[in-house]
Enzyme design. Structure first.
Site, mmCIF file in Angstrom:
data_model
loop_
_atom_site.group_PDB
_atom_site.id
_atom_site.type_symbol
_atom_site.label_atom_id
_atom_site.label_comp_id
_atom_site.label_asym_id
_atom_site.label_seq_id
_atom_site.Cartn_x
_atom_site.Cartn_y
_atom_site.Cartn_z
ATOM 1 N N ASP A 71 33.943 -39.680 -39.276
ATOM 2 C CA ASP A 71 35.135 -40.254 -38.644
ATOM 3 C C ASP A 71 35.935 -41.115 -39.627
ATOM 4 O O ASP A 71 35.356 -41.896 -40.382
ATOM 5 C CB ASP A 71 34.682 -41.105 -37.441
ATOM 6 N N HIS A 168 43.212 -49.078 -31.758
ATOM 7 C CA HIS A 168 41.781 -49.166 -32.103
ATOM 8 C C HIS A 168 41.260 -50.565 -31.789
ATOM 9 O O HIS A 168 41.896 -51.560 -32.146
ATOM 10 C CB HIS A 168 41.564 -48.950 -33.608
ATOM 11 N N ASN A 219 37.897 -40.439 -28.291
ATOM 12 C CA ASN A 219 36.988 -41.182 -29.181
ATOM 13 C C ASN A 219 36.755 -42.609 -28.676
ATOM 14 O O ASN A 219 37.705 -43.303 -28.307
ATOM 15 C CB ASN A 219 37.598 -41.288 -30.587
ATOM 16 N N THR A 222 34.397 -49.162 -30.248
ATOM 17 C CA THR A 222 34.250 -50.619 -30.086
ATOM 18 C C THR A 222 33.380 -51.014 -28.896
ATOM 19 O O THR A 222 32.537 -51.913 -29.004
ATOM 20 C CB THR A 222 35.638 -51.264 -29.935
HETATM 21 P P1 13P Z 1 37.846 -47.693 -30.146
HETATM 22 O O1 13P Z 1 37.005 -48.449 -31.108
HETATM 23 O O2 13P Z 1 39.094 -48.415 -29.772
HETATM 24 O O3 13P Z 1 37.073 -47.213 -28.968
HETATM 25 O O4 13P Z 1 38.348 -46.387 -30.917
HETATM 26 C C1 13P Z 1 37.369 -45.537 -31.463
HETATM 27 C C2 13P Z 1 37.914 -44.423 -32.254
HETATM 28 O O5 13P Z 1 39.040 -44.014 -32.085
HETATM 29 C C3 13P Z 1 37.022 -43.855 -33.264
HETATM 30 O O6 13P Z 1 37.601 -42.816 -33.967
#
Ligand code: 13P
Length: 279
Positions: A71, A168, A219, A222
């Site tokens: 990722d 994010h 996705n 966090t």
């Molecule tokens: P979050 O951390 O906001 O859930 O986003 C995760 C993400 O997009 C990982 O590629």
């Protein structure tokens, strides 16, 4: 069982979950339903071959289809390494670059990935916020539908991550709504599966509407990190005096499982035919 990225995304409605160690991956697997899901290997984790091998080993034990995706990789060396270490897909993230440089980076990443039989996701537009830790970095840039079509044609990506107001992390307020007109225009312009990053904090109804509108993969990261850390803090006062590492790891996996189940509610809602037209 491991399954190719394209096959998983072709069925749509999959969750993708950032995992930094095997306790996290074990928790995620327990939350998945028969549709399966994606174990995201964050770029920071791609420095350690044993950790990636561990995540892959957990994925191989899954009773549902799972694949491993590197990722937010920003350099070709890490793309190549991730491919050698056995991921099924890489996200070649050129979103901080301007359009032409993003195209050039993703084309090179795709050439490497193809040699290994690995699928590629690119990102057009940009999400504010930090990918591995909450940080107030960057400004958002919405995905332009026409540019998205050109980007996909020129790079040959198997999946495109798009920006519709999503962010994010949990530091920035999660959007209460996304730009649905933009999603519709991108979906019409682009033939490959679309990914929505920044799943943490989005209301299940928003995730469901995004999936109904053409998002194949959502996705999350966090929320899982926060659940893992909170469980660790809560378990330490008992685990530490007893030097009980097993109990600590169990609490971590349980917490990640619960967070992943919560994250999947919106995706499950999207598959509920009773709700068609109401979201
Ligand atoms: P979050 O951390 O906001 O859930 O986003 C995760 C993400 O997009 C990982 O590629």
């Amino acid at each position: 069982m491991l399954e190719p990225f394209a096959a998983l995304l072709g069925r749509g409605r999959v969750g993708a979950f950032g995992c930094y160690d095997t306790a996290m991956a074990v928790g995620v697997l327990r939350a998945l339903d028969a549709r399966g899901g994606v174990i995201l290997v964050p770029a920071a984790t791609l420095r350690s071959e044993p950790v990636v091998a561990g995540l892959r080993a957990v994925a191989e034990t899954a009773r549902v289809p799972v694949c491993l995706q590197a990722d937010h990789v920003h350099d070709l060396e890490t793309i190549e390494r991730a491919c050698r270490w056995g991921v099924q897909a890489v996200m070649a993230d050129g979103s901080p670059l301007d359009f032409e440089d993003n195209v050039a980076f993703v084309r090179e990443a795709a050439a490497i990935a193809r040699r290994h039989g690995v699928a590629v996701e690119g990102e057009l537009g940009r999400l504010p916020g930090g990918a591995d830790a909450d940080a107030p970095i960057g400004a958002g840039l919405a995905t332009d539908p026409e540019q998205a079509a050109e980007f996909v044609a020129r790079t040959g990506v198997d999946c495109l991550a798009i920006a519709l107001g999503n962010v994010h992390g949990a530091l920035l307020p999660a959007p209460r709504d996304l730009d649905w007109g933009r999603l519709e225009a991108i979906r019409r312009a682009v033939g490959v599966p679309l990914a929505l990053h920044g799943g943490t904090g989005l209301a299940p109804e928003v995730v469901a509407r995004a999936v109904r509108g053409g998002i194949a993969k959502v996705n999350f990261n966090t929320g899982l990190r926060r659940a893992y850390l909170a469980a660790t803090a809560a378990a330490l006062p008992v685990a530490e005096p007893a030097a009980d590492l097993v109990a600590l790891h169990a609490r971590q996996a349980d917490a990640v499982e619960a967070a992943a189940r919560e994250a999947l509610v919106g995706i499950a809602l999207a598959g509920n035919s009773d709700l068609v037209g109401r979201l």
